[in-house]
Design a protein around this motif. Sequence first.
Motif, short mmCIF file in Angstrom:
data_model
loop_
_atom_site.label_atom_id
_atom_site.label_comp_id
_atom_site.label_asym_id
_atom_site.label_seq_id
_atom_site.Cartn_x
_atom_site.Cartn_y
_atom_site.Cartn_z
N UNK A 30 10.19 4.59 -1.64
CA UNK A 30 9.92 3.58 -0.61
C UNK A 30 8.44 3.46 -0.31
N UNK A 31 7.74 4.59 -0.24
CA UNK A 31 6.29 4.54 0.00
C UNK A 31 5.57 3.83 -1.14
N UNK A 32 6.00 4.10 -2.38
CA UNK A 32 5.38 3.43 -3.54
C UNK A 32 5.64 1.92 -3.49
N UNK A 33 6.85 1.54 -3.11
CA UNK A 33 7.20 0.11 -3.03
C UNK A 33 6.41 -0.59 -1.93
N UNK A 34 6.27 0.06 -0.77
CA UNK A 34 5.51 -0.53 0.33
C UNK A 34 4.05 -0.73 -0.08
N UNK A 35 3.51 0.22 -0.82
CA UNK A 35 2.13 0.09 -1.30
C UNK A 35 2.01 -1.05 -2.31
N UNK A 36 2.95 -1.14 -3.24
CA UNK A 36 2.92 -2.20 -4.25
C UNK A 36 3.01 -3.58 -3.60
N UNK A 37 3.89 -3.73 -2.63
CA UNK A 37 4.02 -5.02 -1.93
C UNK A 37 2.76 -5.31 -1.12
N UNK A 60 8.33 1.38 10.82
CA UNK A 60 7.00 1.86 11.22
C UNK A 60 6.29 2.46 10.01
N UNK A 61 6.99 3.31 9.24
CA UNK A 61 6.38 3.94 8.08
C UNK A 61 6.06 2.92 6.99
N UNK A 62 6.91 1.91 6.81
CA UNK A 62 6.62 0.84 5.85
C UNK A 62 5.32 0.14 6.23
N UNK A 63 5.19 -0.21 7.50
CA UNK A 63 3.98 -0.91 7.94
C UNK A 63 2.76 0.00 7.91
N UNK A 141 11.82 -3.49 0.81
CA UNK A 141 10.40 -3.77 0.58
C UNK A 141 10.13 -5.17 0.00
N UNK A 142 11.12 -6.05 0.04
CA UNK A 142 10.90 -7.42 -0.41
C UNK A 142 10.08 -8.18 0.64
#
Length: 181
Positions: A30-37, A60-63, A141-142
């Motif tokens: 999930x952290x890798x996907x949030x960074x890629x997006x 919160x962690x995604x943002x 993460x879309x």
Amino acid sequence: MKTLSLLRHAKSGWDDPVARDFDRPLNERGRRAAEAIGVHARRLGLAVDAIVASPAVRVVETLDVFIPVAGLDDVEPHWDRRIYLASSVTLIDCLRDCPVEAQHVLMAGHNPGLEDLILDLVPDNGTSPLRDEVEIKFPTAALATIELDIDDWSSVDSRCGRLVHLCRPRDLDPALGPEED
């Protein structure tokens, strides 16, 4: 015209022994996907005036990952508990409360609400392949962007939008796509 971008939280960890769903954190994927997006959003030149988000830990962690990578450090999120597991109707109510001066709002939250919101805002007229993709799934993460035919956020209603952009983590890196069984 107003612009709305929707960001679904990234993949969360089901292995983490939290007492409440609200407290579930992101996993490494999930952290890798949030960074890629976030990198993708920066390349697009995504510029938002306001961020409204669920205060759930995974959002919160995604943002926390997405905002600096996307170059949105100057926009402080407004945490709105109504967004947590909200229906499309509730999400529309949240949007109606956005500041009138905001031209582009980013809403970060959860499914099925975000997916349903896209399907409610964008008419099913058979001419939107992006809408068809969302109808299949709006994955973790879309990022989607909708142009809204409104002058004031208080006017948001169903069928007032046009989906102009959709990006899923797997579009950027196949390793971030669905896990194989």
